[in-house]
Design a protein around this motif. Structure first.
Motif, PDB file in Angstrom:
ATOM      1  N   ALA A  91       0.853  -1.186   0.000  1.00 48.42           N
ATOM      2  CA  ALA A  91       0.000   0.000   0.000  1.00 48.42           C
ATOM      3  C   ALA A  91       0.888   1.236   0.000  1.00 48.42           C
ATOM      4  O   ALA A  91       2.111   1.151   0.176  1.00 48.42           O
ATOM      5  N   VAL A  92       0.247   2.379  -0.191  1.00 48.22           N
ATOM      6  CA  VAL A  92       0.919   3.657   0.073  1.00 48.22           C
ATOM      7  C   VAL A  92       0.652   4.015   1.531  1.00 48.22           C
ATOM      8  O   VAL A  92      -0.505   4.020   1.967  1.00 48.22           O
ATOM      9  N   TYR A  93       1.697   4.293   2.248  1.00 51.89           N
ATOM     10  CA  TYR A  93       1.599   4.625   3.663  1.00 51.89           C
ATOM     11  C   TYR A  93       1.742   6.137   3.827  1.00 51.89           C
ATOM     12  O   TYR A  93       2.707   6.733   3.349  1.00 51.89           O
ATOM     13  N   TYR A  94       0.773   6.706   4.514  1.00 51.79           N
ATOM     14  CA  TYR A  94       0.719   8.157   4.687  1.00 51.79           C
ATOM     15  C   TYR A  94       0.936   8.540   6.151  1.00 51.79           C
ATOM     16  O   TYR A  94       0.308   7.963   7.052  1.00 51.79           O
ATOM     17  N   GLN A 112       3.186  13.071   1.753  1.00 48.82           N
ATOM     18  CA  GLN A 112       2.929  12.762   0.351  1.00 48.82           C
ATOM     19  C   GLN A 112       2.726  11.271   0.118  1.00 48.82           C
ATOM     20  O   GLN A 112       2.247  10.858  -0.936  1.00 48.82           O
ATOM     21  N   GLY A 113       3.065  10.471   1.096  1.00 53.26           N
ATOM     22  CA  GLY A 113       2.904   9.026   0.974  1.00 53.26           C
ATOM     23  C   GLY A 113       4.190   8.345   0.563  1.00 53.26           C
ATOM     24  O   GLY A 113       4.983   8.891  -0.209  1.00 53.26           O
ATOM     25  N   THR A 114       4.387   7.148   1.074  1.00 52.38           N
ATOM     26  CA  THR A 114       5.541   6.349   0.677  1.00 52.38           C
ATOM     27  C   THR A 114       5.067   4.932   0.346  1.00 52.38           C
ATOM     28  O   THR A 114       4.271   4.351   1.088  1.00 52.38           O
ATOM     29  N   GLN A 115       5.529   4.418  -0.772  1.00 51.72           N
ATOM     30  CA  GLN A 115       5.068   3.115  -1.243  1.00 51.72           C
ATOM     31  C   GLN A 115       5.783   1.991  -0.491  1.00 51.72           C
ATOM     32  O   GLN A 115       7.017   1.998  -0.368  1.00 51.72           O
TER      33      GLN A 115
END
Length: 120
Positions: A91-94, A112-115
């Motif tokens: 997932a993208v972790y925010y 911004q989110g990290t994959q």
């Protein structure tokens, strides 16, 4: 203004571990709550973990028992240690923070989110 900058995402094999970091910067008076959410493709964003500036934690059901949230108040930074990762954790972790820029103003900010990708 306030910025949240995440780091630590990437590709990991199932069963592996990752540590995410999120540093807040800008006009900060206090950060009562910091936390992590995630969003997988086609799914709603969900809570992973929250932590207060006093150290009280709250974990979402999806990763409970496999993640540990911590923070360094002096650095306005929150961490998420993730262990025993599964492909469904992809997932993208925010990063999220409830930031007070003054005693009269508090609002949520998002990174911004990290994959995070977990391979089987």
């Amino acid at each position: 203004q306030v910025q949240l900058v995440e780091s630590g995402g990437g590709l990991v094999q199932a069963g592996g571990s990752l540590r995410l970091s999120c540093a807040a910067s800008g006009s900060i008076f206090s950060i009562p709550i910091m936390g992590w959410y995630r969003q997988a493709p086609g799914k709603q964003r969900e809570l992973v973990a929250l932590i207060s500036n006093g150290g009280t934690t709250n974990y979402g059901d999806s990763m409970k028992g496999r993640v540990t949230i911590s923070r360094d108040n002096a650095k306005d930074t929150v961490y998420l240690q993730m262990n025993s990762l599964k492909p469904e954790d992809t997932a993208v972790y925010y990063c999220n923070a409830e930031v007070m820029t003054s005693i009269w103003d508090q609002r949520p900010y998002w990174g911004q989110g990290t994959q995070v990708t977990v391979s089987s």
